[in-house]
Design an enzyme around this catalytic site. Structure first.
Site, PDB file in Angstrom:
ATOM      1  N   HIS A 260      40.962 -52.113 -22.825  1.00 36.74           N
ATOM      2  CA  HIS A 260      39.922 -51.134 -22.486  1.00 36.74           C
ATOM      3  C   HIS A 260      39.197 -50.738 -23.754  1.00 36.74           C
ATOM      4  O   HIS A 260      39.813 -50.637 -24.818  1.00 36.74           O
ATOM      5  CB  HIS A 260      40.548 -49.901 -21.817  1.00 36.74           C
ATOM      6  N   ASP A 316      42.154 -51.693 -13.119  1.00 36.83           N
ATOM      7  CA  ASP A 316      42.019 -52.852 -12.232  1.00 36.83           C
ATOM      8  C   ASP A 316      43.326 -53.604 -12.047  1.00 36.83           C
ATOM      9  O   ASP A 316      43.474 -54.367 -11.092  1.00 36.83           O
ATOM     10  CB  ASP A 316      40.962 -53.817 -12.790  1.00 36.83           C
TER      11      ASP A 316
HETATM   12  N1  ACO Z   1      44.000 -59.970 -22.812  1.00 34.17           N
HETATM   13  C1  ACO Z   1      44.440 -60.368 -24.013  1.00 34.17           C
HETATM   14  N2  ACO Z   1      44.034 -59.834 -25.167  1.00 34.17           N
HETATM   15  C2  ACO Z   1      43.155 -58.817 -25.114  1.00 34.17           C
HETATM   16  C3  ACO Z   1      42.640 -58.349 -23.896  1.00 34.17           C
HETATM   17  C4  ACO Z   1      43.111 -58.950 -22.707  1.00 34.17           C
HETATM   18  N3  ACO Z   1      42.696 -58.549 -21.506  1.00 34.17           N
HETATM   19  N4  ACO Z   1      41.777 -57.366 -24.143  1.00 34.17           N
HETATM   20  C5  ACO Z   1      41.729 -57.222 -25.470  1.00 34.17           C
HETATM   21  N5  ACO Z   1      42.570 -58.091 -26.066  1.00 34.17           N
HETATM   22  C6  ACO Z   1      42.880 -58.207 -27.509  1.00 34.17           C
HETATM   23  C7  ACO Z   1      42.328 -59.436 -28.132  1.00 34.17           C
HETATM   24  O1  ACO Z   1      43.205 -59.798 -29.174  1.00 34.17           O
HETATM   25  C8  ACO Z   1      41.024 -58.966 -28.710  1.00 34.17           C
HETATM   26  O2  ACO Z   1      40.690 -59.699 -29.819  1.00 34.17           O
HETATM   27  P1  ACO Z   1      39.928 -61.141 -29.680  1.00 34.17           P
HETATM   28  O3  ACO Z   1      38.583 -60.841 -29.088  1.00 34.17           O
HETATM   29  O4  ACO Z   1      39.847 -61.596 -31.084  1.00 34.17           O
HETATM   30  O5  ACO Z   1      40.741 -62.002 -28.798  1.00 34.17           O
HETATM   31  C9  ACO Z   1      41.313 -57.535 -29.098  1.00 34.17           C
HETATM   32  O6  ACO Z   1      42.289 -57.081 -28.175  1.00 34.17           O
HETATM   33  C10 ACO Z   1      40.106 -56.626 -29.036  1.00 34.17           C
HETATM   34  O7  ACO Z   1      39.541 -56.724 -27.745  1.00 34.17           O
HETATM   35  P2  ACO Z   1      38.007 -56.563 -27.487  1.00 34.17           P
HETATM   36  O8  ACO Z   1      37.576 -57.573 -26.473  1.00 34.17           O
HETATM   37  O9  ACO Z   1      37.273 -56.519 -28.783  1.00 34.17           O
HETATM   38  O10 ACO Z   1      37.886 -55.182 -26.820  1.00 34.17           O
HETATM   39  P3  ACO Z   1      36.571 -54.632 -26.141  1.00 34.17           P
HETATM   40  O11 ACO Z   1      36.622 -53.176 -26.243  1.00 34.17           O
HETATM   41  O12 ACO Z   1      35.354 -55.302 -26.644  1.00 34.17           O
HETATM   42  O13 ACO Z   1      36.740 -55.117 -24.623  1.00 34.17           O
HETATM   43  C11 ACO Z   1      37.529 -55.307 -22.441  1.00 34.17           C
HETATM   44  C12 ACO Z   1      37.344 -54.383 -23.644  1.00 34.17           C
HETATM   45  C13 ACO Z   1      36.212 -55.991 -22.117  1.00 34.17           C
HETATM   46  C14 ACO Z   1      37.924 -54.457 -21.245  1.00 34.17           C
HETATM   47  C15 ACO Z   1      38.614 -56.357 -22.765  1.00 34.17           C
HETATM   48  O14 ACO Z   1      39.838 -55.712 -23.039  1.00 34.17           O
HETATM   49  C16 ACO Z   1      38.788 -57.369 -21.658  1.00 34.17           C
HETATM   50  O15 ACO Z   1      38.068 -58.365 -21.622  1.00 34.17           O
HETATM   51  N6  ACO Z   1      39.748 -57.115 -20.704  1.00 34.17           N
HETATM   52  C17 ACO Z   1      39.904 -57.999 -19.558  1.00 34.17           C
HETATM   53  C18 ACO Z   1      38.902 -57.636 -18.453  1.00 34.17           C
HETATM   54  C19 ACO Z   1      39.242 -56.341 -17.776  1.00 34.17           C
HETATM   55  O16 ACO Z   1      40.369 -56.117 -17.367  1.00 34.17           O
HETATM   56  N7  ACO Z   1      38.215 -55.506 -17.592  1.00 34.17           N
HETATM   57  C20 ACO Z   1      38.340 -54.226 -16.871  1.00 34.17           C
HETATM   58  C21 ACO Z   1      38.229 -53.056 -17.810  1.00 34.17           C
HETATM   59  S1  ACO Z   1      38.442 -51.519 -16.932  1.00 34.17           S
HETATM   60  C22 ACO Z   1      36.993 -51.329 -16.091  1.00 34.17           C
HETATM   61  O17 ACO Z   1      35.939 -51.705 -16.516  1.00 34.17           O
HETATM   62  C23 ACO Z   1      37.041 -50.695 -14.780  1.00 34.17           C
END
Ligand code: ACO
Length: 379
Positions: A260, A316
């Site tokens: 998140h 989610d």
């Molecule tokens: N699975 C594995 N590693 C993760 C995940 C994940 N779901 N989310 C973050 N990380 C880790 C990764 O190591 C990432 O680094 P990388 O980009 O070098 O791989 C690091 O954490 C930083 O993550 P970011 O993507 O930079 O975090 P950001 O704040 O930009 O993104 C997001 C947040 C989009 C929600 C992301 O965590 C993600 O893609 N999650 C999966 C999709 C999801 O579940 N979305 C629903 C969010 S809740 C909502 O909107 C209702």
């Protein structure tokens, strides 16, 4: 001048709000000062009233609010006809976005953005959203839409118009909890999109349609569907660990339902939904998805700790198995999210229109400069 670039607007505070507060380090969420865990005791209507008016309603105010909403849920027949004409395999979120946009064509005053007109439209959208979703679901199965019953709550009517049968109190309560938990979440992508659209003083339908489009994406509201598809692919508790490890081994691999932008710890909504999922699993005897979810969460906790990443389950992750156990088809999960989030979008539109400033950030230009134009004949 050296510009600071905030990709994804990370850490940017774009405006003030009085609607909700998130403490991402502590894993806390409150609506208008009330902790989210307390609000799961309330009906969705009470929480919408709170979000829209700043305080919970007393009995008379709640009854008046329900009376106002009761006659507004049915859809104009032209909207139903357009939904009927779509290809039966059209993704529900496309149909939903189109239907919301279309509602403007059946409103005699879609454009004025004074407080009274915006609220009038908000009331209609609040109760038309569930009818849109249930109508989409029924039509694609060759069933006729069911008009909402003015005696039922929003949660009850959603289930009623979906199945044509009066829902049990237990099912209505779970639906209420899901709607309350998904109602509002600050400057998330879809709410910010809706506010940004409204900031040009465009109409409510345009702003809400933009919000629906943003919610659809798998990094935002679309993640609940992606979680369920992943659970189906995994298929058994034994396969959960290999699935997570394979996903994490891919460059920028994402396990859906985790991570998140704001929370550094467990999303409090996920904690509540986990309890709901556990209870449903126990009562229904269908514990497979709950057990797989627990195993994925266990492996993710271990792996994220190793990688020193603050990544935990988000809303989610557990809503997917809750919706599964309520019997909803997977591609209805994100539309159901929209049924809840319309209340948050509208609360933010009330704020935005009341004290508007055009949202217009900058981009740092990195392209070429100083090129000379040549007519097409000499290129
Ligand atoms: N699975 C594995 N590693 C993760 C995940 C994940 N779901 N989310 C973050 N990380 C880790 C990764 O190591 C990432 O680094 P990388 O980009 O070098 O791989 C690091 O954490 C930083 O993550 P970011 O993507 O930079 O975090 P950001 O704040 O930009 O993104 C997001 C947040 C989009 C929600 C992301 O965590 C993600 O893609 N999650 C999966 C999709 C999801 O579940 N979305 C629903 C969010 S809740 C909502 O909107 C209702």
């Amino acid at each position: 001048m050296q510009e600071t670039i905030h990709r994804g607007l990370v850490g940017v505070v774009a405006d003030t709000t009085e609607i909700s507060f998130i403490d991402g380090d502590q894993g806390e969420l409150s609506y208008r000062g009330y902790d989210i865990s307390e609000l799961t005791e309330a009906s969705y209507e009470e929480v919408v009233y709170l979000l829209w008016n700043g305080e919970l309603p007393n009995a008379a105010e709640l009854s008046a609010f329900r009376d106002e909403l009761a006659p507004l849920g049915a859809l104009p027949f032209e909207i139903v006809d357009r939904l009927r004409c779509a290809r039966p395999d059209t993704e529900p979120m496309h149909l939903m976005r189109t239907a919301v946009s279309n509602l403007a064509c059946h409103d005699p005053n879609p454009d004025e953005v004074d407080a009274e007109n915006v609220r009038r439209i908000g009331h209609r959208l609040l109760v038309q959203f569930p009818t849109i979703v249930s109508t989409i679901e029924r039509l694609r199965h060759g069933l006729e839409p069911v008009d909402p019953d003015p005696e039922l709550s929003i949660a009850g009517n959603f289930l009623y118009t979906l199945t044509g049968e009066r829902p049990t109190e237990a099912a209505t309560h779970v639906m209420d909890v899901a709607l309350v938990l998904h109602a509002e979440h600050g400057s998330n992508a879809s709410t910010f999109t809706a506010r940004t659209a409204a900031s040009s003083l465009t109409d409510v339908y345009s702003a809400v349609t933009a919000g629906v489009g943003s919610l659809k994406g798998p990094l935002h509201g679309g993640a609940n569907e992606a979680v369920m598809r992943a659970l189906e692919e995994i298929g058994s508790v034994e396969n959960a660990e290999p699935y997570v490890m394979e996903t994490l081994a891919k460059p920028h691999g994402r396990v859906m339902g985790f991570g998140h932008r704001v929370y550094r710890v467990l999303d409090p909504r996920a904690a509540i939904l986990a309890r709901v999922a556990q209870k449903l699993a126990r009562e229904s005897g269908e514990s497979k998805y709950w057990e797989m979810s627990l195993e994925i969460a266990r492996v993710m906790e271990r792996e994220m700790a190793k990688r020193q990443r603050a990544v935990a389950p988000n809303v989610d992750f557990f809503s997917a198995s809750v919706y599964r156990m309520l019997g909803f088809p997977i591609d209805m999960y994100t539309p159901i999210f929209a049924v809840a989030r319309i209340s948050g979008w509208m609360a933010h539109l009330y704020e935005q229109y009341a004290d508007n400033r055009l949202v217009r950030p900058l981009l740092a230009y990195e392209g070429p400069k100083g090129k000379k134009f040549k007519p097409v004949s000499s290129r």
